[in-house]
Design a protein around this motif. Structure first.
Motif, PDB file in Angstrom:
ATOM      1  N   ALA A 295      77.786  -5.667  76.145  1.00 13.49           N
ATOM      2  CA  ALA A 295      77.631  -4.586  77.135  1.00 13.49           C
ATOM      3  C   ALA A 295      78.517  -3.396  76.772  1.00 13.49           C
ATOM      4  N   GLU A 296      79.720  -3.672  76.300  1.00 15.73           N
ATOM      5  CA  GLU A 296      80.630  -2.598  75.881  1.00 15.73           C
ATOM      6  C   GLU A 296      80.036  -1.825  74.709  1.00 15.73           C
ATOM      7  N   ALA A 297      79.419  -2.533  73.775  1.00 14.14           N
ATOM      8  CA  ALA A 297      78.784  -1.869  72.634  1.00 14.14           C
ATOM      9  C   ALA A 297      77.612  -1.010  73.091  1.00 14.14           C
ATOM     10  N   ALA A 298      76.839  -1.524  74.053  1.00  8.08           N
ATOM     11  CA  ALA A 298      75.682  -0.778  74.554  1.00  8.08           C
ATOM     12  C   ALA A 298      76.120   0.532  75.203  1.00  8.08           C
ATOM     13  N   VAL A 299      77.183   0.482  76.003  1.00 12.56           N
ATOM     14  CA  VAL A 299      77.693   1.690  76.667  1.00 12.56           C
ATOM     15  C   VAL A 299      78.188   2.697  75.629  1.00 12.56           C
ATOM     16  N   ALA A 300      78.917   2.199  74.618  1.00 16.36           N
ATOM     17  CA  ALA A 300      79.454   3.087  73.588  1.00 16.36           C
ATOM     18  C   ALA A 300      78.330   3.780  72.818  1.00 16.36           C
ATOM     19  N   LEU A 301      77.301   3.042  72.491  1.00 11.04           N
ATOM     20  CA  LEU A 301      76.172   3.621  71.743  1.00 11.04           C
ATOM     21  C   LEU A 301      75.382   4.604  72.601  1.00 11.04           C
ATOM     22  N   ALA A 302      75.204   4.279  73.873  1.00  9.12           N
ATOM     23  CA  ALA A 302      74.442   5.162  74.755  1.00  9.12           C
ATOM     24  C   ALA A 302      75.138   6.509  74.940  1.00  9.12           C
ATOM     25  N   GLY A 303      76.468   6.509  74.779  1.00 14.34           N
ATOM     26  CA  GLY A 303      77.218   7.735  75.011  1.00 14.34           C
ATOM     27  C   GLY A 303      77.274   8.699  73.842  1.00 14.34           C
ATOM     28  N   THR A 304      76.714   8.320  72.692  1.00 17.22           N
ATOM     29  CA  THR A 304      76.784   9.215  71.531  1.00 17.22           C
ATOM     30  C   THR A 304      75.735  10.315  71.578  1.00 17.22           C
ATOM     31  N   GLY A 305      74.674  10.104  72.336  1.00 16.99           N
ATOM     32  CA  GLY A 305      73.606  11.090  72.415  1.00 16.99           C
ATOM     33  C   GLY A 305      72.645  11.071  71.244  1.00 16.99           C
ATOM     34  N   PRO A 307      69.520   9.487  69.064  1.00 17.26           N
ATOM     35  CA  PRO A 307      68.335   8.668  69.360  1.00 17.26           C
ATOM     36  C   PRO A 307      68.440   7.233  68.820  1.00 17.26           C
ATOM     37  N   ASP A 308      68.930   7.079  67.591  1.00 11.71           N
ATOM     38  CA  ASP A 308      69.040   5.740  67.024  1.00 11.71           C
ATOM     39  C   ASP A 308      70.029   4.882  67.808  1.00 11.71           C
ATOM     40  N   ASP A 309      71.131   5.489  68.230  1.00 13.12           N
ATOM     41  CA  ASP A 309      72.118   4.756  69.017  1.00 13.12           C
ATOM     42  C   ASP A 309      71.554   4.386  70.385  1.00 13.12           C
ATOM     43  N   HIS A 310      70.798   5.303  70.973  1.00 13.69           N
ATOM     44  CA  HIS A 310      70.191   5.042  72.282  1.00 13.69           C
ATOM     45  C   HIS A 310      69.185   3.897  72.182  1.00 13.69           C
ATOM     46  N   ALA A 311      68.413   3.864  71.114  1.00 17.86           N
ATOM     47  CA  ALA A 311      67.434   2.786  70.923  1.00 17.86           C
ATOM     48  C   ALA A 311      68.131   1.442  70.758  1.00 17.86           C
ATOM     49  N   LEU A 312      69.228   1.422  69.997  1.00 18.18           N
ATOM     50  CA  LEU A 312      69.965   0.174  69.816  1.00 18.18           C
ATOM     51  C   LEU A 312      70.614  -0.263  71.123  1.00 18.18           C
ATOM     52  N   SER A 313      71.103   0.691  71.898  1.00 17.77           N
ATOM     53  CA  SER A 313      71.681   0.371  73.210  1.00 17.77           C
ATOM     54  C   SER A 313      70.648  -0.293  74.103  1.00 17.77           C
ATOM     55  N   ASN A 314      69.412   0.223  74.088  1.00 20.04           N
ATOM     56  CA  ASN A 314      68.344  -0.388  74.880  1.00 20.04           C
ATOM     57  C   ASN A 314      68.011  -1.796  74.377  1.00 20.04           C
ATOM     58  N   ASP A 315      68.046  -1.970  73.059  1.00 21.14           N
ATOM     59  CA  ASP A 315      67.780  -3.298  72.502  1.00 21.14           C
ATOM     60  C   ASP A 315      68.853  -4.299  72.937  1.00 21.14           C
ATOM     61  N   ILE A 316      70.099  -3.840  73.000  1.00 22.71           N
ATOM     62  CA  ILE A 316      71.181  -4.715  73.459  1.00 22.71           C
ATOM     63  C   ILE A 316      70.947  -5.113  74.909  1.00 22.71           C
ATOM     64  N   ALA A 317      70.520  -4.150  75.735  1.00 23.45           N
ATOM     65  CA  ALA A 317      70.243  -4.443  77.140  1.00 23.45           C
ATOM     66  C   ALA A 317      69.149  -5.504  77.273  1.00 23.45           C
ATOM     67  N   GLY A 318      68.101  -5.386  76.459  1.00 22.89           N
ATOM     68  CA  GLY A 318      67.048  -6.394  76.478  1.00 22.89           C
ATOM     69  C   GLY A 318      67.538  -7.748  76.005  1.00 22.89           C
ATOM     70  N   PHE A 319      68.404  -7.743  75.000  1.00 17.74           N
ATOM     71  CA  PHE A 319      68.988  -8.984  74.489  1.00 17.74           C
ATOM     72  C   PHE A 319      69.798  -9.681  75.570  1.00 17.74           C
ATOM     73  N   LEU A 320      70.588  -8.912  76.316  1.00 18.62           N
ATOM     74  CA  LEU A 320      71.387  -9.492  77.400  1.00 18.62           C
ATOM     75  C   LEU A 320      70.504 -10.026  78.518  1.00 18.62           C
ATOM     76  N   ALA A 321      69.411  -9.319  78.803  1.00 18.42           N
ATOM     77  CA  ALA A 321      68.509  -9.771  79.860  1.00 18.42           C
ATOM     78  C   ALA A 321      67.847 -11.097  79.505  1.00 18.42           C
ATOM     79  N   ASP A 322      67.614 -11.313  78.211  1.00 17.25           N
ATOM     80  CA  ASP A 322      66.966 -12.544  77.759  1.00 17.25           C
ATOM     81  C   ASP A 322      67.948 -13.691  77.514  1.00 17.25           C
ATOM     82  N   MET A 323      69.235 -13.410  77.610  1.00 18.53           N
ATOM     83  CA  MET A 323      70.234 -14.435  77.311  1.00 18.53           C
ATOM     84  C   MET A 323      70.132 -15.585  78.316  1.00 18.53           C
ATOM     85  N   PRO A 324      70.131 -16.825  77.860  1.00 18.82           N
ATOM     86  CA  PRO A 324      69.976 -17.961  78.771  1.00 18.82           C
ATOM     87  C   PRO A 324      71.182 -18.125  79.686  1.00 18.82           C
ATOM     88  N   PRO A 325      71.014 -18.763  80.845  1.00 23.26           N
ATOM     89  CA  PRO A 325      72.149 -18.976  81.753  1.00 23.26           C
ATOM     90  C   PRO A 325      73.187 -19.892  81.123  1.00 23.26           C
TER      91      PRO A 325
END
Length: 370
Positions: A295-305, A307-325
């Motif tokens: 999550a910290e990496a996603a926030v850092a990437l989203a803040g660079t402005g 496009p490639d960083d923003h796309a990777l940040s979104n991918d991290i968010a999806g990865f976290l959403a799919d993470m098993p309990p």
């Protein structure tokens, strides 16, 4: 690139990706300790990488690059057993086997001679006459469809050279007659310098890293992360347990792994305090820490402005959403039992206004359990 320095939180990511600690202890120089040929530190040493390497690894993980498999499939004792194993991996003369000396072997007699050589070396160095394996067999593979057989074979040969050249004899054979290609690598446990090959969990992880590195060098997106780095806390059922269960099933008996888990879950449900075991609490805390790093990496990437960083940040968010309990099999089953016990009460519970209780045939909005 200098503008990308400091974007990713390297300390927290390195901790999330930290390999298993330890490895086989070195006792008077008598045991081999595996060193990786790719990324990461040696056994017992912390990982270290720069921003570019960490970003590439992060992309592979969150975009779910195929995970390599390197597993110990068996041990062979004595010349006859080793020769039988060679016969199996060579499909009894139908396949060529490549030796550590580069010899391509198809004759069963030559394989038997090598098996005898390995056994003689082991016996000569076995000062105390203890029963011990003459060779260990490994299987190297990738998920089906993720790479072609030729590339897999080439990477496996490089892997074997890096780890064993000049120290341990080995034999390597490619199999393509299953759902996905895989390589059988048989290693002599006694080394030319008197060291024994006896890998442990950390060593196997570093072997996976080495194999993944060689595949990436050949253009294959491959990773070798610990299961916990992908959010998995449930322990994998080991192959020996599965094989024993199958063997007992053929005899009309079962090891009944599912029944054992059911009994443990029922015991938890019946417990008065229903406290989690220490390992369950640790698993939850560990996954919370790992989630925080991503999550910290996603926030850092989203803040660079960018496009490639923003796309990777979104991918991290999806990865976290799919993470098993972060629950063990026992707790997961216990939760199912408790939820099933509550549902009949929820359906028949009278409403506050005196009207009839809820009926599962009528849509009722969100479940109370969520």
């Amino acid at each position: 690139m200098r503008e990308e320095e400091g974007v990713l939180p390297l300390p927290s990511l390195m901790e999330a990706w930290r390999p298993p600690a330890g490895g086989k202890r070195t006792l008077r120089g008598a045991y081999v300790r595996i060193k990786p040929g790719g990324s990461g530190g040696g056994a017992g040493r912390p990982m270290s990488m720069g921003q570019a390497e960490a970003r590439a690894k992060l992309e592979r993980i969150v975009r779910k690059a195929p995970e390599v498999m390197v597993k110990v499939s068996g041990k062979q004792y004595g010349a006859h057993h080793v020769a039988e194993h060679f016969g199996y991996v060579a499909r009894h003369g139908k396949l060529a086997v490549r030796s550590s000396e580069g010899e391509v072997i198809t004759e069963p007699g030559r394989l038997k001679a090598i098996a005898q050589d390995w056994a003689m070396l082991d016996e000569a160095m076995n000062e105390h006459g203890r029963e011990r394996p003459t060779s260990l067999s490994l299987v190297l593979s990738m998920p089906g469809g993720s790479t072609d057989a030729e590339t897999l074979h080439d990477a496996a040969q490089a892997f074997a050279r890096i780890l064993f050249e000049g120290s341990h004899g080995y034999m390597l054979a490619l199999h393509t007659d299953t759902d996905h290609p895989h390589v059988h690598l048989t290693v002599a446990t006694e080394g030319a310098d008197g060291r024994r090959f006896n890998p442990r969990k950390a060593d196997l992880h570093h072997m996976r890293e080495t194999f993944a590195h060689e595949l990436r060098a050949r253009g294959v997106a491959a990773e070798a992360t610990p299961r916990r780095a992908r959010g998995h806390v449930q322990k994998r059922v080991r192959s020996p347990a599965l094989h024993l269960d199958a063997r007992l099933g053929a005899e009309g008996r079962r090891l009944n792994l599912e029944q054992l888990n059911e009994l443990r879950a029922q015991s938890f449900v019946r417990g008065a305090d229903q406290e989690r075991r220490a390992e369950d609490v640790m698993a939850l805390a560990r996954q919370k820490q790992i989630r925080g790093a991503y999550a910290e990496a996603a926030v850092a990437l989203a803040g660079t402005g960018k496009p490639d960083d923003h796309a990777l940040s979104n991918d991290i968010a999806g990865f976290l959403a799919d993470m098993p309990p972060a629950v063990s099999r026992r707790l997961a089953r216990a939760r199912e039992i408790l939820q099933a016990a509550r549902r009949p009460q929820d359906r028949t519970r009278p409403a506050q206004d005196g009207s009839a209780g809820t009926d599962e045939r009528q849509p009722q909005g969100r479940d109370r359990e969520r």
